[in-house]
Scaffold this active site. Structure first.
Site, short mmCIF file in Angstrom:
data_model
loop_
_atom_site.label_atom_id
_atom_site.label_comp_id
_atom_site.label_asym_id
_atom_site.label_seq_id
_atom_site.Cartn_x
_atom_site.Cartn_y
_atom_site.Cartn_z
N ALA A 118 3.69 3.90 -1.70
CA ALA A 118 4.27 2.70 -2.29
C ALA A 118 5.01 1.90 -1.23
CB ALA A 118 5.17 3.08 -3.46
N VAL B 39 0.37 2.32 3.64
CA VAL B 39 1.75 2.19 3.19
C VAL B 39 1.91 0.79 2.62
CG1 VAL B 39 4.18 2.27 3.85
CG2 VAL B 39 2.52 3.74 5.03
N CYS B 40 2.57 0.69 1.48
CA CYS B 40 2.87 -0.60 0.87
C CYS B 40 1.57 -1.39 0.65
CB CYS B 40 3.89 -1.33 1.75
SG CYS B 40 4.73 -2.72 0.97
N THR B 41 1.55 -2.66 1.04
CA THR B 41 0.36 -3.47 0.79
C THR B 41 -0.78 -3.18 1.76
OG1 THR B 41 1.31 -5.28 2.08
CG2 THR B 41 1.62 -5.34 -0.31
#
Length: 219
Positions: free
Chosen positions: A158, A106-108
């Site tokens: 994202a 998730v995300c970074t």
């Protein structure tokens, strides 16, 4: 799922300066199913502090205590920059991935998967502000909210809230659509935001300037 079937073990790494919702969003979806066990794992057992230090989360297991989870969900956050250089975490992911059902981020968190060599040559996603960092690991960044490579058993989501979307998709892949929809209803996930600034394209210059201002005050 019958009692005779084994539990599915989901490992969510926790680490200093992670974004809480990146891990807790998927957790709150996946823990709704009685066939899933969730373990919060860390470089060592004990508490870590999330971004800005306001919230503590606990790693109940060290990485070497859970070598073969069925699913990995790597959260993001500012702390992924250090995590992507930590060979203990990278080796754990590299060792576990060949036998997972799905390895996700998730995300970074995708930067950590990239640093482990899992995203080379693949499309992937992350927070919109870190596309160049993701590209540096050999991935092709895309603005798609959830990116799947099911033949590789890899899924990336994202920024932050997209982890809920990914977890619902995971629920469908692990069980069926009804299981996913049941989890969606249980958490009453029916977004109707009062504003339309959830993407770079939708947000104006004034909003972007405020984002930059807030980011500069990160603790």
């Amino acid at each position: 799922m019958t009692d005779a079937q084994p539990q599915i073990t989901v490992a969510i790494p926790v680490f200093e300066q992670m974004t809480a919702l990146d891990g807790i969003g998927p957790y709150d979806v996946l823990q709704r199913h009685p066939g899933i066990d969730i373990a919060f794992v860390g470089l060592a057992r004990g508490e870590i502090r999330t971004e800005n230090g306001f919230l503590g989360l606990t790693a109940d297991l060290a990485l070497d205590e859970l070598r073969n989870p069925d699913v990995i969900v790597v959260p993001g956050g500012f702390g992924t920059r250090a995590l992507a250089r930590d060979e203990r975490m990278l080796d754990w992911i590299r060792t576990a991935h060949p036998t997972t059902r799905y390895t996700t981020s998730v995300c970074t968190g995708s930067l950590v998967l990239g640093a482990a060599g899992l995203l080379d040559g693949l499309t992937a996603t992350t927070h919109w502000s870190t596309y160049p960092a993701l590209e540096a690991y050999g991935a092709t960044p895309t603005g798609t909210r959830v990116v799947e490579h099911l033949d590789r058993r890899i899924i990336t989501a994202a920024g932050v809230s997209s982890g809920i979307d990914m977890a619902l998709r995971l629920m469908e892949l692990l069980f069926d659509r009804t299981a996913a929809e049941a989890a969606q209803l249980m958490i009453e996930y029916d977004p109707q935001p009062p504003f339309a600034a959830g993407s770079v394209e939708a947000a104006g210059d004034e909003v972007m300037a405020r984002v930059v201002e807030y980011a500069q005050h990160r603790r």
